[in-house]
Write a protein that holds these residues in place. Sequence first.
Motif, PDB file in Angstrom:
ATOM      1  N   PRO A 155      -3.691   9.913 -10.237  1.00  0.00           N
ATOM      2  CA  PRO A 155      -4.073   8.534  -9.932  1.00  0.00           C
ATOM      3  C   PRO A 155      -2.985   7.825  -9.136  1.00  0.00           C
ATOM      4  CG  PRO A 155      -3.254   8.666 -12.167  1.00  0.00           C
ATOM      5  CD  PRO A 155      -3.294  10.077 -11.639  1.00  0.00           C
ATOM      6  N   GLN A 156      -3.312   6.664  -8.627  1.00  0.00           N
ATOM      7  CA  GLN A 156      -2.324   5.826  -7.942  1.00  0.00           C
ATOM      8  C   GLN A 156      -1.747   4.853  -8.968  1.00  0.00           C
ATOM      9  OE1 GLN A 156      -4.315   3.974  -4.637  1.00  0.00           O
ATOM     10  NE2 GLN A 156      -4.736   5.911  -3.618  1.00  0.00           N
ATOM     11  N   ALA A 175      -9.724   2.491 -17.020  1.00  0.00           N
ATOM     12  CA  ALA A 175     -10.054   2.331 -15.603  1.00  0.00           C
ATOM     13  C   ALA A 175     -11.284   3.142 -15.230  1.00  0.00           C
ATOM     14  CB  ALA A 175      -8.862   2.747 -14.741  1.00  0.00           C
ATOM     15  N   ASP A 180     -15.233   0.491 -10.349  1.00  0.00           N
ATOM     16  CA  ASP A 180     -14.324   0.864  -9.263  1.00  0.00           C
ATOM     17  C   ASP A 180     -13.167   1.736  -9.704  1.00  0.00           C
ATOM     18  OD1 ASP A 180     -15.890  -0.660  -7.537  1.00  0.00           O
ATOM     19  OD2 ASP A 180     -14.725  -2.470  -7.917  1.00  0.00           O
ATOM     20  N   VAL A 182     -10.569   0.988 -11.553  1.00  0.00           N
ATOM     21  CA  VAL A 182      -9.314   0.252 -11.380  1.00  0.00           C
ATOM     22  C   VAL A 182      -8.977  -0.522 -12.646  1.00  0.00           C
ATOM     23  CG1 VAL A 182      -8.166  -1.614 -10.107  1.00  0.00           C
ATOM     24  CG2 VAL A 182      -9.560   0.047  -8.894  1.00  0.00           C
ATOM     25  N   TYR A 184      -5.577  -3.206 -14.005  1.00  0.00           N
ATOM     26  CA  TYR A 184      -4.291  -3.847 -13.730  1.00  0.00           C
ATOM     27  C   TYR A 184      -3.512  -3.920 -15.039  1.00  0.00           C
ATOM     28  CZ  TYR A 184      -5.406  -5.274  -8.960  1.00  0.00           C
ATOM     29  OH  TYR A 184      -5.696  -5.273  -7.621  1.00  0.00           O
ATOM     30  N   THR A 227     -16.488  -5.921  -5.006  1.00  0.00           N
ATOM     31  CA  THR A 227     -15.360  -5.026  -5.224  1.00  0.00           C
ATOM     32  C   THR A 227     -14.066  -5.768  -5.501  1.00  0.00           C
ATOM     33  OG1 THR A 227     -16.382  -3.406  -3.763  1.00  0.00           O
ATOM     34  CG2 THR A 227     -14.043  -3.144  -4.200  1.00  0.00           C
ATOM     35  N   GLU A 245      -1.535  -2.422 -10.030  1.00  0.00           N
ATOM     36  CA  GLU A 245      -2.856  -1.797  -9.918  1.00  0.00           C
ATOM     37  C   GLU A 245      -2.775  -0.309 -10.244  1.00  0.00           C
ATOM     38  OE1 GLU A 245      -6.283  -1.883  -6.560  1.00  0.00           O
ATOM     39  OE2 GLU A 245      -4.578  -0.582  -6.145  1.00  0.00           O
ATOM     40  N   ARG A 247      -5.241   2.933 -10.019  1.00  0.00           N
ATOM     41  CA  ARG A 247      -6.512   3.348  -9.402  1.00  0.00           C
ATOM     42  C   ARG A 247      -6.798   4.792  -9.752  1.00  0.00           C
ATOM     43  NH1 ARG A 247     -10.273   1.935  -5.939  1.00  0.00           N
ATOM     44  NH2 ARG A 247      -9.300  -0.107  -5.600  1.00  0.00           N
ATOM     45  N   THR A 248      -8.016   5.049 -10.267  1.00  0.00           N
ATOM     46  CA  THR A 248      -8.413   6.401 -10.666  1.00  0.00           C
ATOM     47  C   THR A 248      -9.572   6.957  -9.856  1.00  0.00           C
ATOM     48  OG1 THR A 248      -9.940   5.537 -12.351  1.00  0.00           O
ATOM     49  CG2 THR A 248      -7.659   5.958 -13.040  1.00  0.00           C
ATOM     50  N   ARG A 249      -9.978   6.224  -8.820  1.00  0.00           N
ATOM     51  CA  ARG A 249     -11.019   6.693  -7.907  1.00  0.00           C
ATOM     52  C   ARG A 249     -10.705   6.189  -6.518  1.00  0.00           C
ATOM     53  NH1 ARG A 249     -14.860   5.725 -12.121  1.00  0.00           N
ATOM     54  NH2 ARG A 249     -15.468   3.694 -11.318  1.00  0.00           N
ATOM     55  N   GLU A 251     -11.026   4.176  -3.076  1.00  0.00           N
ATOM     56  CA  GLU A 251     -11.555   2.845  -2.812  1.00  0.00           C
ATOM     57  C   GLU A 251     -12.966   2.975  -2.229  1.00  0.00           C
ATOM     58  OE1 GLU A 251      -9.211  -0.063  -0.873  1.00  0.00           O
ATOM     59  OE2 GLU A 251      -7.323   0.910  -1.416  1.00  0.00           O
TER      60      GLU A 251
END
Length: 256
Positions: A155-156, A175, A180, A182, A184, A227, A245, A247-249, A251
């Motif tokens: 992930p990011q 997430a 999405d 995501v 935070y 989004t 943030e 992110r697991t997918r 954008e």
Amino acid sequence: MPENWHSPRTRSAAAAVAPARLAEQHNGYAVWRQAPDGTLEIATLEDGRLTRHLVHEDGTTTALESFEPSAGYVFGLWLTWIGFAICVLIVVSGAILAPDGVSHRRAALGVAVFAAFIAGIALSAIGATMREHRSDPRWLLRRLGDDPTDWQIPPQLHGWQPASSQQLAAVEELAVEHEDGVAYVRDNGGATIQALVLRKRRVDSYWIDRLGNVGLSETLPTRFLGTWSLARRVRKLPDAWAWVEIRTRPEPTSDA
């Protein structure tokens, strides 16, 4: 359905975030796999060069082996630049050498210029396609005999350091389960962190401790749709700078 990204489930948080850390250092070109004996390995790609890394429990890595860029990657780069150069040369030379007063010569030159320009575009497209395939670590690993399904995308995390691997896993699961892919996160300076996730038109706030226990703190209404609703909600918080943030997918695209 887009692929969900996740970190390895290891005892050490430092080792669990190692794939995401190396992905950030290599512009996202990194994948990882975990052997049945628990050994964690990362493959990174930079300028067409594939490198395998062994991850240690403290999060440090050791390079195991490296493979030089393939001939197709180098050839694709040359094709891209040659095609681009042809297009530029055609545009410049066509403007300078355009004949005046003779319609059939002008027409013949126009056809030749157009054909050469299309050829330049085609060369650039072919070269870019060749490089795109060889810029995928899993594509190259398959060529080396590995099963690409064994390799996962991290992930990011954008530099976030969890207190434990259980806490990291809990954030990723939140997430993935929400819109999405995501979340935070914010460090509360205590035994827990706070995570915000989006579900339809509301923002849910959760607390997560270092053991991975999760609890719903509150639900926040949001007037933003689509989004960017969660990102906009976070940006309006007085401590927006403190939120990171996860992110697991990928954008979503504009036409998704």
